[in-house]
Design a protein around this motif. Structure first.
Motif, PDB file in Angstrom:
ATOM      1  N   SER A 142       0.841  -1.199   0.000  1.00  0.00           N
ATOM      2  CA  SER A 142       0.000   0.000   0.000  1.00  0.00           C
ATOM      3  C   SER A 142       0.874   1.246   0.000  1.00  0.00           C
ATOM      4  N   ASN A 146      -1.219   5.790   2.537  1.00  0.00           N
ATOM      5  CA  ASN A 146      -2.301   4.983   3.101  1.00  0.00           C
ATOM      6  C   ASN A 146      -1.892   4.243   4.366  1.00  0.00           C
ATOM      7  N   TYR A 153      -4.494   4.186  13.817  1.00  0.00           N
ATOM      8  CA  TYR A 153      -5.556   3.545  13.045  1.00  0.00           C
ATOM      9  C   TYR A 153      -6.571   2.868  13.959  1.00  0.00           C
ATOM     10  N   ASN A 157     -10.335  -0.786  11.185  1.00  0.00           N
ATOM     11  CA  ASN A 157      -9.803  -0.342   9.904  1.00  0.00           C
ATOM     12  C   ASN A 157      -9.803  -1.505   8.912  1.00  0.00           C
ATOM     13  N   ILE A 160      -5.404  -3.404   3.853  1.00  0.00           N
ATOM     14  CA  ILE A 160      -4.607  -2.584   2.941  1.00  0.00           C
ATOM     15  C   ILE A 160      -3.874  -3.506   1.976  1.00  0.00           C
TER      16      ILE A 160
END
Length: 484
Positions: A142, A146, A153, A157, A160
């Motif tokens: 990622s 990001n 986070y 979440n 990714i």
């Protein structure tokens, strides 16, 4: 009449009354042993009905570097399924030097990779520890925008981007407590370790790390600084791919640099001397995601948002649930001396056979919802959940743990006294099982972080609602009081 004797008698009576009241007030701090016995002459006992329903909770709790990370999958016939993956960066143990003990770039041909192992420090479990859990490891691809070390986070979440699988492992959590050999080959008998999960990875990850240098201009200067290293190598993802039976979550400490490491075992030859050693890479920055995804199911989903249901379902965070509670009877309760006021929530006996696998939360938290334009305006019971001089919270007096009678109890005596005597606001209450919660303490005029559970997503419980037929099992407010 002997007024002198009467004065002495009245003074004595005043002292008795004064110290008796002192004892009553102390009982709210020291426990129930000083609460007067209910005799229905001087001291009375009553129960107020509650209104309650449970709802999904949009939890905003974010992962801290000190949090234990969940990994695994669970299938709960009452609450549904959950899956936990981990994403984290790694750093070199030192910068400005090349970690593979050879003269880069002229001597890399002398490097021989023996193996690459990801070691994770194991701390605890939730679920069936005999279940076989399958996990895979891949490199994070990622973009840095990001996934970076300046963002905290949320636990819910999403995933990714990652590359191809570098390695995988099937294991049972119960076996991680056993000592295992740590090294390259069976002859390395001197070094053993317990409470670690070790996953063998493809040597290609080592080849990538070997290709970095210490330059600031080469485009491969991974060992020039931590920021350039993590730009070239964004970290690893450890994902749960399946679990047998009901499954389980394992909890791992990524910040335990002695036991959580990416280890490259290698041999290098310098000046015709061969050295057999290793290079280690550790997690040392706020760049981690514990992605826990839940799919609600079973009775938990079927009874969601029902007013005053027979049963209330509390799932720990993230993406768990909370019980909203109202006590309309407090508004009309007369002014009395409140010796004890407690919310009582009784656990429903297990009808599925999985309560021994998916155990109740070690503690539930009760707070107050304050009418406000802010959606997260939550207040602590600052007069009942006392904050010590060292910042500690007196949960022993406040309650919240599951007792031997299979009930959670919360001491809100001072809160109720404020309503019936000073006509303070009768707030809506919230019962839930967070990892921690950020609550406003009015007496401190600031928000405080209230710790609750040791592990994220650890526990779920079914409680009797306020409308169940048996009054002794109902969710209720019990009040012990005396007349003024």
């Amino acid at each position: 009449m002997n007024f002198k004797g009467l004065s002495v008698l009245l003074f004595t009576a005043f002292l008795v009354l004064f110290f008796s009241c002192t004892k009553i007030n102390e009982s709210t701090e020291l426990g129930s042993d000083l609460i007067p016995a209910v005799d229905n002459v001087h001291t009375f006992d009553t129960t107020l009905d509650l209104q309650a329903a449970y709802h999904f909770f949009n939890d905003t709790t974010k992962t801290l570097i000190s949090d234990y990370m969940a990994l695994g999958q669970t299938t709960d016939p009452v609450f549904g399924t959950s899956k936990a993956d981990m994403y984290f960066t790694l750093s070199s143990s030192a910068y400005g030097t090349y970690p593979f003990k050879t003269a880069y770039p002229n001597n890399t041909d002398s490097l021989k990779i023996d193996s690459v192992v990801l070691s994770l420090a194991y701390k605890g479990s939730y679920g069936d520890t005999t279940s076989l859990i399958n996990v895979s490891v891949s490199e994070i691809t990622s973009p840095r925008a990001n996934f970076n070390d300046t963002t905290l986070y949320r636990f819910d979440n999403g995933s990714i981007a990652t590359g191809s699988v570098l390695g995988s492992k099937t294991f049972a959590l119960k076996d991680l407590k056993d000592s295992i050999l740590v090294g390259r080959k069976p002859s390395d008998t001197a070094v053993k370790a317990a409470n670690v999960l070790r996953i063998r990875l493809n040597n290609s990850i080592a080849q990538k790390l070997i290709s970095f240098d210490t330059s600031s201009t080469s485009g491969k200067g991974g060992y020039y600084s931590d920021s350039t290293f993590r730009l070239l190598f964004r970290g690893l993802a450890v994902k749960a791919t399946s679990a047998s039976g009901n499954g389980a979550f394992g909890y791992f400490n990524l910040y335990d640099n002695a036991n959580t490491q990416l280890i490259v075992y290698f041999r290098s030859t310098v000046n015709n001397v061969t050295d057999t050693t290793s290079a280690t890479f550790v997690h040392s920055a706020y760049s981690q995601i514990n992605s826990i995804q839940r799919t609600p199911g079973g009775p938990y989903l079927a009874n969601l948002n029902v007013s005053n249901p027979q049963q209330l379902y509390v799932q720990s965070f993230p993406a768990g649930s909370y019980v909203g509670i109202k006590i309309p009877g407090l508004d009309a309760f007369p002014n009395k001396v409140i010796h004890r006021a407690e919310i009582i929530a009784c656990k429903v006996p297990d009808a599925t056979g999985v309560d021994n696998i998916f155990t109740p939360p070690s503690r539930l938290l009760l707070d107050r919802r304050v009418p406000s334009s802010a959606s997260d305006s939550a207040y602590s019971f600052e007069n009942d959940l006392q904050v010590g001089s060292d910042g500690s919270l007196n949960f022993v007096a406040f309650g919240g743990t599951l007792g031997a009678d299979n009930a959670y109890r919360f001491n809100i005596t001072r809160y109720v006294q404020g309503i019936v005597t000073r006509k303070e606001r009768n707030d809506s209450l919230r019962l839930y099982a967070p990892l921690r919660s950020n609550l406003f303490a009015k007496n401190l005029n600031q928000y405080i972080s209230v710790p609750n559970l040791q592990y994220i997503a650890d526990g779920r419980v079914v409680l009797y609602g306020p409308a169940v037929a048996n009054p002794a099992m109902r969710l209720r407010l019990r009040i012990i009081y005396s007349n003024l």
